[in-house]
Scaffold this motif. Sequence first.
Motif, PDB file in Angstrom:
ATOM      1  N   GLU A 180      44.751  42.273  55.828  1.00 35.29           N
ATOM      2  CA  GLU A 180      43.978  42.349  54.579  1.00 35.29           C
ATOM      3  C   GLU A 180      42.655  43.023  54.884  1.00 35.29           C
ATOM      4  OE1 GLU A 180      43.840  38.827  52.212  1.00 35.29           O
ATOM      5  OE2 GLU A 180      43.303  40.172  50.550  1.00 35.29           O
ATOM      6  N   TYR A 239      45.816  43.250  50.457  1.00 32.64           N
ATOM      7  CA  TYR A 239      45.530  44.656  50.204  1.00 32.64           C
ATOM      8  C   TYR A 239      44.716  45.266  51.327  1.00 32.64           C
ATOM      9  CZ  TYR A 239      46.988  44.213  45.332  1.00 32.64           C
ATOM     10  OH  TYR A 239      47.711  44.036  44.195  1.00 32.64           O
ATOM     11  N   LYS A 245      45.654  49.572  48.380  1.00 33.97           N
ATOM     12  CA  LYS A 245      45.039  49.459  47.047  1.00 33.97           C
ATOM     13  C   LYS A 245      45.148  50.821  46.353  1.00 33.97           C
ATOM     14  CE  LYS A 245      42.533  47.002  44.121  1.00 33.97           C
ATOM     15  NZ  LYS A 245      43.235  45.969  43.354  1.00 33.97           N
ATOM     16  N   ARG A 304      54.811  50.573  44.649  1.00 30.63           N
ATOM     17  CA  ARG A 304      53.551  50.370  45.380  1.00 30.63           C
ATOM     18  C   ARG A 304      53.562  51.235  46.642  1.00 30.63           C
ATOM     19  NH1 ARG A 304      54.437  44.574  47.070  1.00 30.63           N
ATOM     20  NH2 ARG A 304      56.442  45.581  47.448  1.00 30.63           N
ATOM     21  N   GLU A 353      49.663  45.945  51.206  1.00 36.85           N
ATOM     22  CA  GLU A 353      49.722  46.978  50.172  1.00 36.85           C
ATOM     23  C   GLU A 353      48.440  47.796  50.213  1.00 36.85           C
ATOM     24  OE1 GLU A 353      50.823  45.362  46.338  1.00 36.85           O
ATOM     25  OE2 GLU A 353      50.255  47.235  45.327  1.00 36.85           O
ATOM     26  N   TYR A 377      41.926  47.967  51.539  1.00 33.77           N
ATOM     27  CA  TYR A 377      41.035  48.611  50.571  1.00 33.77           C
ATOM     28  C   TYR A 377      40.494  49.944  51.063  1.00 33.77           C
ATOM     29  CZ  TYR A 377      40.943  44.051  48.293  1.00 33.77           C
ATOM     30  OH  TYR A 377      41.306  42.900  47.657  1.00 33.77           O
TER      31      TYR A 377
END
Lengths: 548, 548
Positions: free
Chosen positions: B113, B83, B35, B143, B33, B85
Motif C-alpha cells: 500500500e 492502492y 490508483k 483495474r 491496485e 498512489y
Amino acid sequence: MAATAALFIALAPSVQAVWPMPSEYHDGKIGVEIKRSGFMIKSNVTSSSVLNAAIERYQYLIEHEFFDSPYNFNEGALKTSGYIYSLQVDVQSAQDVLDLETDESYILEVPIEGKAALSAKTPFGAVRGLETFSQLIMANSGRKTIKNAPIRIVDAPKFTHRGILLDTSRNFYHVDSILRTLDAMSYNKLNVLHWHVVDAFSWPIESKVHPELTEKGTYSMDMRYSYQDVKKIINYAKNRAIRIMPEFNMPANTFVIGEAHPEIMSCLNKQPNWDKYAVEPPSGQLNIADPRAVSFAFDIITEYSRLFIDLGFHIGGNSINMDCWKEDPVIELYVRDHPGESVESLAVGWFMQMVGKLADMGKIPFLYEEPVLNFNYTSKNTTIMQAWVGEDSVGKLVDKGYRVIASPWNRYRLDCGHGSWLSNFEGSSWCDPYKGWQQIYSYDPLANITEPEKRKLVLGGEVALFSAQSDETTIDRYLWPRASAFAEIMWSGNFDPIMNATRDAAKVAPRLTDQRFRMVARGIMAEPLQPLWCIRYPEACAHPTAAS
Amino acid sequence: MAATAALFIALAPSVQAVWPMPSEYHDGKIGVEIKRSGFMIKSNVTSSSVLNAAIERYQYLIEHEFFDSPYNFNEGALKTSGYIYSLQVDVQSAQDVLDLETDESYILEVPIEGKAALSAKTPFGAVRGLETFSQLIMANSGRKTIKNAPIRIVDAPKFTHRGILLDTSRNFYHVDSILRTLDAMSYNKLNVLHWHVVDAFSWPIESKVHPELTEKGTYSMDMRYSYQDVKKIINYAKNRAIRIMPEFNMPANTFVIGEAHPEIMSCLNKQPNWDKYAVEPPSGQLNIADPRAVSFAFDIITEYSRLFIDLGFHIGGNSINMDCWKEDPVIELYVRDHPGESVESLAVGWFMQMVGKLADMGKIPFLYEEPVLNFNYTSKNTTIMQAWVGEDSVGKLVDKGYRVIASPWNRYRLDCGHGSWLSNFEGSSWCDPYKGWQQIYSYDPLANITEPEKRKLVLGGEVALFSAQSDETTIDRYLWPRASAFAEIMWSGNFDPIMNATRDAAKVAPRLTDQRFRMVARGIMAEPLQPLWCIRYPEACAHPTAAS
C-alpha cells in the motif's frame, strides 16, 4: 569491362508492370495520360452488384493511387500524346454467379487517346480486367500515365482454382486481416480462399448447433468468428471474384473437439510422448468406431454447409495416425467384434459417409490426398483431391482419374523454415527450409503430366499458411509477394512465348519487386525480396553458377 | 491419465512477467491496485532531461496501457488489499552522461500500500527501473493491478554492451522505423544500436564533405538520413538509455563508394563472376595502395565522428576478399615496387591508419574480428573486437587480450533462413537456417571462458539484422521477440538461481510470449512463437526427445 559497364544502364522492363503477366499482351510506343478530373468508369449494365462494387472500388483506387515503380527512380517526364477520359466496361451477362466454372476472361484495350474499353463475359471477368487497368497506371511528373499505348490485352486464367489456404486455428486472425488478404488476392487475381477454419488447437468459429465447441475451444471471447463475420467475409470476397471454401478438418487434428467432447475422441492429448500419436501436439482424432463421432461430424457438415454458401467444402483427411486408433480400447473391441473390419476399413468407411453427407448437402467434397493414396479409398468421382505431400502426388491422383489441386508442401507451404515452435527444441521445422519465391515460381503443377485429358484434371493449386508461427502481425509478410509468384504461375505460367523458354528469373525478380511495392503502397505489408539495388541492376543480382 | 489431466490446469508463471528477468527478485502474496486517477511518478531531481523525459513517457504509458497477459485469459478478479498512489524515483546523480561505463542498476520496491520507490545511481538506471515497474502492471477486471506484493527488485545488467546491429544500406528504413525500434529496445533493456549505416548497396546518409556519395548512392531522394535525422535518432535513443554506435564499414563492402569514386576502388562490380571477388554482389573494395583511398576514408571518419557523438565508432573490416586486391593492377605494381610489402601488409597498414585516425578523433575503435584473427594485425589495445564468424572467435580474441562483443552469426544473425535473394538461385541463404529463439536463448557468450579476467573482457553481444530481405515492412518481425530472448541473456542470463540450473525452455516460452504480446500491444509487430494454445498448456508444447 564492356559487360560491366552495360549493367549500369537501368534496364527498362520489357512489358508493363502488370502482375500476373496477362496471357496475351500487345503494346505500342506512345505514352498517354489519365485525365485527372472527370475520369470515369462506366458500364453497360447496372444490375450486377459485383460489377457495381468493383467499378466503385477501382474508380476510387484510380483517383487516389499515385504509385510509381522503383524502376523509374531516375526517369524523367514521360512524353504523352493524349488523354484517356474514361473506361467503358461491357459484360455479356450481369449474373453474379461465382462457382468453380466461372469465366474470368476479359479483353482490355487502351487507345492512344479517348476511351479505354474492357469487355468480359461475366462481372468477375470485369473485376480481373479492372485490376489490370489499374496496374497499367503509373505516377509520372505529377500525372497519371500509361506507357506504350496502344495496348491490347486478351486474358484468361490458365487454371481455374488459384488459392491460398489460411489456417485460423493455430493462431487467430481478426476479420480485418482476412479482408485485407482478400484485397491482396484480388491484386494478384487469385480466386479461392481455402479457409482452414479449425484444427487441433482452437475452434474460432461460432456454432449454433454445438456452442460448447466455441465456448471451450476459442482462445478468448475476442478470438472468434460470428456467423455475421463469416457472411461479411464471403460477400467481400465475392465482390473481388474470390470464393471462400471452408475446411472442417476431420477425423485427425481435432484435439479441440475433445475440449468439449472427450467421449468421442481417441488418443486425446497424449503427453509427453505425443509423437507416437500425432505429427505435433496436441494429439487427438475422432473415434471412428463411435457412432456419436459420425453423428457429430454430420452436425458439423450440415451446419457449416449452410453457412458457407460455396459449392466446395473441404473435410480434410490428412495426417492420420493409425496408432492413435489401434490403441484405442473402443476401436480394438469394435474390430475384434466385427470380423472383416479393420482400422483401415473403418477409416475408409468414415470418408465414404462424410462424402455421402456432403453430396446430400449439394456440395462438392474436397479431400487431402491420404484417403485415396494411403487407404485405397475410392472416392465418388465428384471429389476433388488436394495433393500436398509430394509433387508426384499430383500425377498419381490424375492417373486415378481425380481432379486435383496441387499444393506440394516443398514448394507451396509458406510458413516453413521458421525454426521449431516446440519450446525446448533447437532444430528446424519439419518442412524446412523457407520456400523462396524462386522455388515457387519454377514449379509447374503440370510437370510430367503429358496426356491432355489428364492435364485438364489439374484444376490449379494452393499456397498454404499454417499458423503455428503466424498471426495477424505477420500474415502479410508470410503471404506476399510469394503468393504473387504463385499467382503468375496459376494465371499464365512461367513460359515466355516470345523467348520460347521458361522466363529468366533475373527478369522476373524486378517485375515481382514492382508488384511488391505496389502492394505495399496499397497497404499490404509484403516483404522485400532483394536489396533495392537489384531493381536497378537486375542482371547483376544473379548467381553465376546457378541454372539460368 | 493423471499426467495428462494435470496439463489442463493453466500454469501460473512462477514470477511476474517482467522481461528480461531481473537479477534479484523477491515477492509476496498480496495483490495491489494502481490508483487510476492521480497516480504520479515523482523524482528527487528535475535537472536531468533524460529522467524528466522518462518520467513523462512512463506516466503516459501507465495511464494509457491496459495490457493483460494471455496467461490470464480465464482468471477472475484479483484480490487486492491496497492502492499504490505514486512512484518515487531517486537518483544519486542527475548527470546525463551515457557512455560505455554508464551504471544502469536500480532498486525497485512495491509495498502492499502507498508509495512505490525506485532508486538508481544514474538517470539511465532509473529508465531501466521505470520499464520494470510498467511491466509489473496488468489489467484485471477493469483495474490496473500488481500481483504478489510486496516486491523488491535489485537489478543490474550482466553485460554492459547489449546491442542490435541494423543494416540500413541493403534496404532503407525511414526514421520512424528506427525510433520504433529504439522504443522496443527500451522495452527489453537493450542499450546499443549498432547502426550499420552503409554497405556495398547504398549510401543512405547525408555527407557534407562528400555530397556526391549521397547523390549517387541513395536509392531515392526519400531514402536518406539528414544530419537532423541522425541527431533526432541519437537524442531519442539517449532518452531511452541507448547509445547509437555508427559503423562505416571499410575497406570491403564499398561498391557504392565506387558509384561516385571508381578511381579509388578495386574489383568494382565484377560480373557475372562476382563470386571470385566478394561473398555477394556487387563486388568492390577500397584500393588500399592508393593514398586517395586512405585520404577518403579519413574524410569519412572525421565527418561522421563529429556527427555521431558516441565514443564508439565501428570501422568494419569484415569479408575482405584478397583476390580483389591481388588482381588489381595498381596494387600489383605497388607490391612489386615496394620490397617487403604484400597485400596482407597493406591491409594491416590500412587498419593501423584507421585506428590511429579514430584515436586522434577521441573515439574508441570497434572492428570485426578478421584483421586480428586473419591478418595478424595487432590492434592498439583500446580497440574493441566484434566476433561474428564463430562462437570460438570470442575465446580466441579474449586470449589475445581484446575486449569482445559476441555476435556469432550461427546464433545471432536474425535475417538468416529466408532463401536466397539472388534472382535465379533456388538454394538457401549461406547462413541458413533461421535462428530460432531457442538457439539464441541457449547460447552463453562466456561458454568455455573460465578465467575471471578473461570473462571480464566479454563486454556483451549483438544480434544482427542485415537487410537484403528486410525493410521497414519486416523489421519488427525480424527483430522481435528473438531480440528479447537475446536481451534476457545479456541482462541476467539463462541460469535460474532457485533451480540451480539453466532455465527450462518450456517455462521460458510462455514468459517470452507474454513479453511478445505486451510489445504488440505497444505497437511493435513482434512475431508469434507458437500457437497461443501453448501459453495455456506450456508443458504440452515440448518435444519429448529434445534435451530438456
